[in-house]
Design an enzyme around this catalytic site. Structure first.
Site, PDB file in Angstrom:
ATOM      1  N   GLU A 162       0.630  -1.060   0.431  1.00  0.00           N
ATOM      2  CA  GLU A 162       0.009   0.001   0.162  1.00  0.00           C
ATOM      3  C   GLU A 162       0.801   0.906   0.278  1.00  0.00           C
ATOM      4  O   GLU A 162       0.100   2.157   0.435  1.00  0.00           O
ATOM      5  CB  GLU A 162      -0.455   0.011   1.093  1.00  0.00           C
ATOM      6  N   ASN A 203       2.120  -4.447  -3.321  1.00  0.00           N
ATOM      7  CA  ASN A 203       0.485  -5.202  -3.402  1.00  0.00           C
ATOM      8  C   ASN A 203      -0.290  -3.803  -2.560  1.00  0.00           C
ATOM      9  O   ASN A 203       0.631  -3.208  -1.636  1.00  0.00           O
ATOM     10  CB  ASN A 203       0.737  -5.832  -1.796  1.00  0.00           C
ATOM     11  N   HIS A 239     -10.227  -6.814  -2.705  1.00  0.00           N
ATOM     12  CA  HIS A 239     -11.409  -5.709  -1.731  1.00  0.00           C
ATOM     13  C   HIS A 239     -12.358  -5.142  -2.329  1.00  0.00           C
ATOM     14  O   HIS A 239     -12.252  -3.274  -2.504  1.00  0.00           O
ATOM     15  CB  HIS A 239     -10.905  -4.795  -0.480  1.00  0.00           C
ATOM     16  N   GLU A 268      -6.083  -9.992  -1.041  1.00  0.00           N
ATOM     17  CA  GLU A 268      -6.856 -10.493  -0.035  1.00  0.00           C
ATOM     18  C   GLU A 268      -8.584 -10.534  -0.567  1.00  0.00           C
ATOM     19  O   GLU A 268      -9.003  -9.539  -0.754  1.00  0.00           O
ATOM     20  CB  GLU A 268      -6.645  -9.136   0.878  1.00  0.00           C
ATOM     21  N   ASP A 270     -12.298 -10.268  -1.154  1.00  0.00           N
ATOM     22  CA  ASP A 270     -13.914 -10.110  -0.643  1.00  0.00           C
ATOM     23  C   ASP A 270     -14.404  -9.324  -1.051  1.00  0.00           C
ATOM     24  O   ASP A 270     -13.749  -8.499  -1.854  1.00  0.00           O
ATOM     25  CB  ASP A 270     -13.389 -10.684   0.666  1.00  0.00           C
TER      26      ASP A 270
HETATM   27  O1  G3I Z   1      -4.079  -8.372  18.880  1.00  0.00           O
HETATM   28  C1  G3I Z   1      -4.997  -7.565  19.287  1.00  0.00           C
HETATM   29  C2  G3I Z   1      -5.961  -7.641  20.902  1.00  0.00           C
HETATM   30  O2  G3I Z   1      -4.274  -8.364  21.694  1.00  0.00           O
HETATM   31  C3  G3I Z   1      -6.806  -6.937  21.000  1.00  0.00           C
HETATM   32  O3  G3I Z   1      -7.310  -7.783  21.852  1.00  0.00           O
HETATM   33  C4  G3I Z   1      -7.789  -6.158  19.709  1.00  0.00           C
HETATM   34  C5  G3I Z   1      -8.303  -5.405  20.249  1.00  0.00           C
HETATM   35  O4  G3I Z   1      -9.023  -4.732  19.543  1.00  0.00           O
HETATM   36  O5  G3I Z   1      -7.044  -6.229  18.844  1.00  0.00           O
HETATM   37  C6  G3I Z   1      -5.908  -7.468  18.242  1.00  0.00           C
HETATM   38  O6  G3I Z   1      -5.634  -6.547  17.135  1.00  0.00           O
HETATM   39  C7  G3I Z   1      -5.793  -6.424  15.729  1.00  0.00           C
HETATM   40  C8  G3I Z   1      -5.768  -7.275  14.899  1.00  0.00           C
HETATM   41  O7  G3I Z   1      -6.340  -6.561  14.012  1.00  0.00           O
HETATM   42  C9  G3I Z   1      -5.272  -9.109  15.459  1.00  0.00           C
HETATM   43  O8  G3I Z   1      -6.495  -9.486  15.492  1.00  0.00           O
HETATM   44  C10 G3I Z   1      -6.684  -4.478  15.514  1.00  0.00           C
HETATM   45  O9  G3I Z   1      -6.915  -4.404  16.386  1.00  0.00           O
HETATM   46  C11 G3I Z   1      -7.536  -5.021  14.399  1.00  0.00           C
HETATM   47  O10 G3I Z   1      -7.160  -3.458  14.075  1.00  0.00           O
HETATM   48  C12 G3I Z   1      -6.054  -5.817  13.091  1.00  0.00           C
HETATM   49  O11 G3I Z   1      -6.917  -5.810  11.206  1.00  0.00           O
HETATM   50  C13 G3I Z   1      -6.140  -6.158  10.674  1.00  0.00           C
HETATM   51  C14 G3I Z   1      -6.683  -4.403   9.397  1.00  0.00           C
HETATM   52  O12 G3I Z   1      -5.094  -5.234   8.618  1.00  0.00           O
HETATM   53  C15 G3I Z   1      -5.148  -3.888   9.945  1.00  0.00           C
HETATM   54  O13 G3I Z   1      -5.415  -3.057   9.833  1.00  0.00           O
HETATM   55  C16 G3I Z   1      -6.949  -6.939  10.542  1.00  0.00           C
HETATM   56  O14 G3I Z   1      -7.406  -9.018  11.409  1.00  0.00           O
HETATM   57  C17 G3I Z   1      -6.956  -7.525   8.647  1.00  0.00           C
HETATM   58  O15 G3I Z   1      -7.925  -8.112   8.100  1.00  0.00           O
HETATM   59  C18 G3I Z   1      -6.688  -6.612   8.149  1.00  0.00           C
HETATM   60  O16 G3I Z   1      -5.542  -6.918   6.795  1.00  0.00           O
HETATM   61  C19 G3I Z   1      -5.764  -5.715   5.798  1.00  0.00           C
HETATM   62  C20 G3I Z   1      -4.330  -6.165   5.191  1.00  0.00           C
HETATM   63  O17 G3I Z   1      -3.034  -6.583   6.528  1.00  0.00           O
HETATM   64  C21 G3I Z   1      -3.485  -5.156   4.068  1.00  0.00           C
HETATM   65  N1  G3I Z   1      -5.062  -5.203   2.964  1.00  0.00           N
HETATM   66  C22 G3I Z   1      -6.058  -4.464   3.977  1.00  0.00           C
HETATM   67  C23 G3I Z   1      -6.545  -5.770   4.748  1.00  0.00           C
HETATM   68  C24 G3I Z   1      -8.338  -5.562   4.984  1.00  0.00           C
HETATM   69  O18 G3I Z   1      -7.759  -4.148   6.709  1.00  0.00           O
END
Ligand code: G3I
Length: 353
Positions: A162, A203, A239, A268, A270
């Protein structure tokens, strides 16, 4: 043409080596003759999913489906910088190692995600005032340490994620500010030194069709190639949202990157919708998944098609887009939707070519 030939003996041995995941081969025993991965055999395109590391260990039906349906996996969060180095100099590869072991036990490849990004960086990195020289050293060390840890076990890495804005200008990140635009080329050169066998990807999202952002990637890849920078692939995240429609030129866009000689991949995928779902939205969603898959199958160097979670149970969408969801091919009970059938039928058609 790529075929999967993992014997039960090899699977069992690999699972034993996988330690805490040693109970898993029972799901693998019948895995190779079912699901999307069987349909993808012989198409030249691998079928993948993002994997939630916690669900992989805690949710047995989820784990079984990952093994049954897919032949390449991407850690959804477990290889991101904040996950692997939460405190400077102290690494925690536990969850990522578990996924790599699972993949090995199930005859799957791994897409590494991601090394250089503006998001999900550890606080120690983003909140301190490092000098440009220090940041350059830190980035180089991160790439060598993480890729070195997994050296030889990762099929493809999302090296830079990105990096562009929607208008095709470079995104304002700590890396651009401190190191200038050359941070991208440097990252690819370091990545190639750290693991010469991995395919190195750029990516991004919103690059499915021909637009200012995908134009910027096209120009960047040509420039990197001219400088002999080892960029190996262009990852199109995929996405999409039904309410915005599908870009009409997805196949043409993939084709122009294919013509550059780099690998391409949908990384990715969806297709979200405004809830509630209804039969027309569900059919349109299936068409969205199929359109991207066909674009991949139509070119020579598109190597994989990965969904960003295969079940709504763990999709990131509802947490980020209020009122939207149902974005994946399986519902929250891990039951397949029409999108799943369409993906499977499209792969089977391709396998008969
Ligand atoms: O691990 C912590 C946990 O300890 C805590 O209790 C919890 C409370 O909110 O948060 C957890 O972290 C989260 C993490 O995912 C793991 O589950 C974050 O808040 C959350 O923001 C994070 O979101 C991820 C996101 O990227 C972050 O930008 C999504 O799961 C993931 O699907 C998403 O993936 C991205 C790709 O990497 C890049 N392209 C876009 C895509 C969608 O946003």
């Amino acid at each position: 043409m790529k075929s999967l030939r993992i014997g039960l003996g090899a699977a069992a041995l690999a699972a034993l080596l996988a330690g805490s995941l040693a109970t898993l081969p029972s799901t693998a025993a019948t895995a190779n003759d079912q699901g999307l991965r069987a349909a993808a055999r012989g198409t030249g395109v691998r079928i993948g999913t993002a994997v939630d590391a916690t669900a992989l260990t805690d949710d047995a039906p989820y784990r079984a489906a990952v093994g049954r349906e897919f032949d390449v996996v991407t850690p959804e969060n477990a290889m991101k910088w904040e996950s692997v180095e939460p405190t400077q100099g102290h690494y925690d590869f536990t969850q990522a190692d578990q996924l790599v072991a699972f993949a090995r036990a199930h005859g799957q490849l791994v897409r590494g995600h991601t090394l250089v990004w503006h998001s999900q960086n550890p606080a120690w990195l983003t909140e301190a005032a490092f000098t440009p020289a220090q940041l350059k050293d830190i980035l180089r060390k991160h790439i060598f340490d993480e890729m070195g840890h997994f050296r030889g076990k990762i099929w493809a890495w999302d090296v830079a994620n990105e990096v562009f804005n929607e208008d095709g200008t470079l995104r304002d990140t700590i890396w651009l500010r401190a190191l200038g635009p050359d941070y991208i080329a440097d990252a690819f050169r370091w990545a190639h030194q750290a693991d010469p066998g991995a395919i190195l990807f750029l990516n991004d999202y919103n690059v499915e069709g021909v637009n200012a952002k995908s134009d910027a990637y096209y120009a960047l890849i040509k420039k990197l190639q001219a400088q002999h920078v080892p960029v190996g692939g262009f990852g199109i995240q995929g996405h999409l949202a039904l309410q915005y429609g599908l870009p009409g030129d997805i196949a043409a866009n993939v084709r122009r990157f294919d013509a550059l000689g780099v690998k391409t991949a949908f990384t990715e995928v969806d297709v979200r919708m405004q809830l509630p779902a209804d039969p027309i939205k569900v059919a349109a969603q299936a068409e969205g998944f199929a359109t991207m898959l066909r674009a991949c199958l139509l070119v020579r160097h598109c190597v994989s098609y990965t969904v960003w979670e295969f079940t709504d149970k763990y999709s990131w969408v509802p947490g980020v887009f209020s009122g939207e969801g149902s974005a994946t091919p399986f519902d929250e009970n891990l039951q397949p939707k029409p999108a799943y059938q369409t993906i499977r039928e499209t792969l089977m058609l391709a396998g008969r070519r």
